[in-house]
Design a protein around this motif. Structure first.
Motif, mmCIF file in Angstrom:
data_model
loop_
_atom_site.group_PDB
_atom_site.id
_atom_site.type_symbol
_atom_site.label_atom_id
_atom_site.label_comp_id
_atom_site.label_asym_id
_atom_site.label_seq_id
_atom_site.Cartn_x
_atom_site.Cartn_y
_atom_site.Cartn_z
ATOM 1 N N ARG A 179 0.792 -1.229 0.000
ATOM 2 C CA ARG A 179 0.000 0.000 0.000
ATOM 3 C C ARG A 179 0.824 1.279 0.000
ATOM 4 O O ARG A 179 0.304 2.342 -0.319
ATOM 5 N N ASN A 180 2.076 1.219 0.381
ATOM 6 C CA ASN A 180 2.854 2.455 0.507
ATOM 7 C C ASN A 180 3.828 2.651 -0.650
ATOM 8 O O ASN A 180 4.718 3.496 -0.582
ATOM 9 N N LEU A 181 3.680 1.850 -1.699
ATOM 10 C CA LEU A 181 4.469 2.019 -2.914
ATOM 11 C C LEU A 181 3.528 2.041 -4.111
ATOM 12 O O LEU A 181 2.466 1.414 -4.098
ATOM 13 N N LYS A 182 3.957 2.736 -5.158
ATOM 14 C CA LYS A 182 3.174 2.777 -6.386
ATOM 15 C C LYS A 182 4.130 2.854 -7.570
ATOM 16 O O LYS A 182 5.299 3.270 -7.410
ATOM 17 N N PRO A 183 3.679 2.464 -8.757
ATOM 18 C CA PRO A 183 4.537 2.589 -9.925
ATOM 19 C C PRO A 183 5.045 4.016 -10.098
ATOM 20 O O PRO A 183 4.302 4.986 -9.926
ATOM 21 N N GLY A 184 6.331 4.120 -10.384
ATOM 22 C CA GLY A 184 6.968 5.426 -10.528
ATOM 23 C C GLY A 184 7.780 5.856 -9.334
ATOM 24 O O GLY A 184 8.624 6.758 -9.442
ATOM 25 N N ASP A 185 7.550 5.237 -8.176
ATOM 26 C CA ASP A 185 8.342 5.580 -6.985
ATOM 27 C C ASP A 185 9.798 5.183 -7.204
ATOM 28 O O ASP A 185 10.104 4.114 -7.737
ATOM 29 N N ARG A 186 10.692 6.048 -6.746
ATOM 30 C CA ARG A 186 12.128 5.791 -6.823
ATOM 31 C C ARG A 186 12.587 5.225 -5.484
ATOM 32 O O ARG A 186 12.346 5.833 -4.422
ATOM 33 N N VAL A 187 13.238 4.066 -5.518
ATOM 34 C CA VAL A 187 13.602 3.395 -4.275
ATOM 35 C C VAL A 187 15.023 2.840 -4.341
ATOM 36 O O VAL A 187 15.513 2.455 -5.398
ATOM 37 N N VAL A 188 15.659 2.830 -3.179
ATOM 38 C CA VAL A 188 16.847 2.013 -2.928
ATOM 39 C C VAL A 188 16.354 0.790 -2.166
ATOM 40 O O VAL A 188 15.493 0.899 -1.283
ATOM 41 N N VAL A 189 16.885 -0.379 -2.496
ATOM 42 C CA VAL A 189 16.429 -1.610 -1.852
ATOM 43 C C VAL A 189 17.521 -2.127 -0.914
ATOM 44 O O VAL A 189 18.633 -2.424 -1.355
ATOM 45 N N GLU B 23 6.657 -3.467 1.322
ATOM 46 C CA GLU B 23 6.260 -2.320 2.139
ATOM 47 C C GLU B 23 7.374 -1.897 3.090
ATOM 48 O O GLU B 23 7.519 -0.709 3.380
ATOM 49 N N ARG B 24 8.144 -2.855 3.576
ATOM 50 C CA ARG B 24 9.231 -2.554 4.516
ATOM 51 C C ARG B 24 10.603 -2.644 3.864
ATOM 52 O O ARG B 24 11.545 -1.980 4.315
ATOM 53 N N THR B 25 10.731 -3.462 2.831
ATOM 54 C CA THR B 25 12.037 -3.681 2.200
ATOM 55 C C THR B 25 12.249 -2.661 1.085
ATOM 56 O O THR B 25 12.319 -2.992 -0.102
ATOM 57 N N HIS B 26 12.304 -1.411 1.476
ATOM 58 C CA HIS B 26 12.635 -0.348 0.515
ATOM 59 C C HIS B 26 12.992 0.913 1.284
ATOM 60 O O HIS B 26 12.654 1.065 2.463
ATOM 61 N N ILE B 27 13.701 1.798 0.596
ATOM 62 C CA ILE B 27 13.998 3.148 1.098
ATOM 63 C C ILE B 27 13.542 4.103 0.003
ATOM 64 O O ILE B 27 14.124 4.130 -1.086
ATOM 65 N N LYS B 28 12.494 4.852 0.252
ATOM 66 C CA LYS B 28 12.008 5.787 -0.751
ATOM 67 C C LYS B 28 12.938 6.992 -0.767
ATOM 68 O O LYS B 28 13.240 7.578 0.281
ATOM 69 N N VAL B 29 13.411 7.355 -1.943
ATOM 70 C CA VAL B 29 14.415 8.413 -2.052
ATOM 71 C C VAL B 29 13.910 9.520 -2.965
ATOM 72 O O VAL B 29 13.082 9.289 -3.855
ATOM 73 N N PRO B 30 14.409 10.746 -2.756
ATOM 74 C CA PRO B 30 13.912 11.893 -3.521
ATOM 75 C C PRO B 30 14.532 11.988 -4.905
ATOM 76 O O PRO B 30 15.617 11.448 -5.167
#
Length: 389
Positions: free
Chosen positions: A74-84, A149-156
């Motif tokens: 629920r806290n990710l969507k297509p287009g989000d930039r993430v470090v894993v 949902e937990r295995t990511h770091i959302k980055v700017p």
């Protein structure tokens, strides 16, 4: 898609494989924009980690763009930039709730294997053998991320991949190694190994206020890079580590010691280092713990040994009596990545550290097999390899 796969000792190939798909409602699919070869990957390349299988996709340092999510994510969507992060975490078990993410109790889908070897399960890891779950790694064009949902770091946006990528592993690993030392302003911190993790540990120890930081290695380019980060270099090919450490600490020894080498220690030409090579060759021990022995010997009484370097099995002739009688504290383990990333991302954004300093080679994914060999041999001034799928 294209991916780097393990086919045996010193045999990595760039193969065409099926694209990953959503297998669980908690999954996400990430299109990889940048990934890297880690020193820990060399343990796989050299055939030292058990339970690897032909065709396993390698890599645990990667980032990119979310292209698909499962119905429960629920806290990710297509287009989000993430470090894993390299550790796969559920975020809900007792260990995750305590912040001990590298020993998540749910994410290792081969937990029975881990329990037989270690007594308890570890977290699942990307691209790091079936002992840690057998998950496909990130040296690929796409990756399935479990427990997304937990295995990511959302980055700017606005910060390059190169500045953010190492939040996945080596930056928090070097940071945790230094934090575990509980550095005081009067402390000398000695770091064995000036590879990528050692470089991050140098910068971390300086940021945390150590009186002096010393780094031990034999590769001139690594020592120069560490010197630029504030460390005093010791080239063990040119001088005695023990004598130089005594000189730099007025005979007392460093209060804090960090092993950023692990199971494949080359940091000596001493008799016990040669002993390790012989024992390993005839399968009487799995790892070469020369650095660990040397740290126990030189560390000041009541000091701390911090061990981010990976060990995989059985060690021989560890002077545990010396460690006990000197009252040394051991702190070790795989990195609890998510514990540190918010603070480290802030430090990157504020300009306190730019982790991209460690990159020496950037190549297309297709050149990855050749770069494994270059990285292993420390050829062409190679310290850190970044791959672009």
């Amino acid at each position: 898609m294209r991916a780097l796969r393990w086919h045996g000792k010193h045999d990595v190939r760039c193969d065409t494989v099926p694209d990953p798909v959503i297998e669980d409602g908690r999954d996400a699919i990430v299109k990889v924009s940048t990934c890297a070869i880690c020193g820990s990957d060399l343990h796989l390349f050299d055939g030292l980690m058990p339970t690897m299988e032909h065709g396993d996709i390698l890599g645990h340092e990667f980032m990119g763009e979310v292209v698909e999510v499962g119905r429960e994510t629920r806290n990710l969507k297509p287009g989000d930039r993430v470090v894993v992060p390299f550790t796969i975490v559920c975020g809900e078990c007792d260990q995750c709730m305590r912040g001990n993410f590298s020993v998540c109790e749910r994410s290792n889908r081969n937990r029975e294997k881990a329990e037989k070897v270690f007594g308890h399960t570890t977290a699942g890891l990307f691209g790091y053998s079936h002992l840690t779950g057998g998950y496909a790694g990130g040296q690929a064009e796409y990756v399935r991320v479990p427990f997304a949902e937990r295995t990511h770091i959302k980055v700017p946006d606005g910060l390059s991949d190169e500045r953010l990528l190492f939040l996945s592993d080596i930056l928090p690993t070097g940071w945790q190694a230094a934090v575990q030392c509980e550095i005081q302003p009067t402390d000398t911190v000695a770091i064995w190994g000036a590879g990528p993790v050692g470089q991050m540990a140098v910068r971390s120890a300086v940021m945390l206020g150590a009186k002096q930081v010393i780094v031990i290695d034999r590769v001139p380019e690594r020592l120069v890079m560490a010197s630029g980060g504030g460390a005093i270099p010791i080239n063990f090919d040119e001088e005695s580590v023990l004598d130089r450490l005594k000189e730099l600490t007025n005979g007392k020894g460093p209060e804090k010691c960090i092993d950023a080498v692990g199971m494949e220690s080359h940091v000596s030409r001493s008799l016990d280092s040669m002993y390790d090579r012989v024992k390993q060759a005839v399968m009487l021990e799995t790892d070469r713990p020369h650095v660990l022995r040397e740290m126990i010997y030189v560390c000041r009484p009541a000091g701390t040994l911090s061990i981010p370097g990976v060990y995989g099995g059985v060690l021989d002739k560890i002077p545990f009596g010396a460690a006990m009688n000197k009252g040394l504290t051991f702190r070790m383990g795989q990195t609890h990545v998510n514990r540190w990333t918010s603070d480290l991302l802030r430090r990157i954004e504020e300009g306190q550290i730019d982790p991209s300093f460690v990159i020496t080679h950037t190549v297309p994914l297709e050149e990855g097999p050749a770069m494994y060999k270059t990285f292993r041999e420390k050829a062409d001034g190679c310290i850190k390899v970044v791959l672009k799928p």
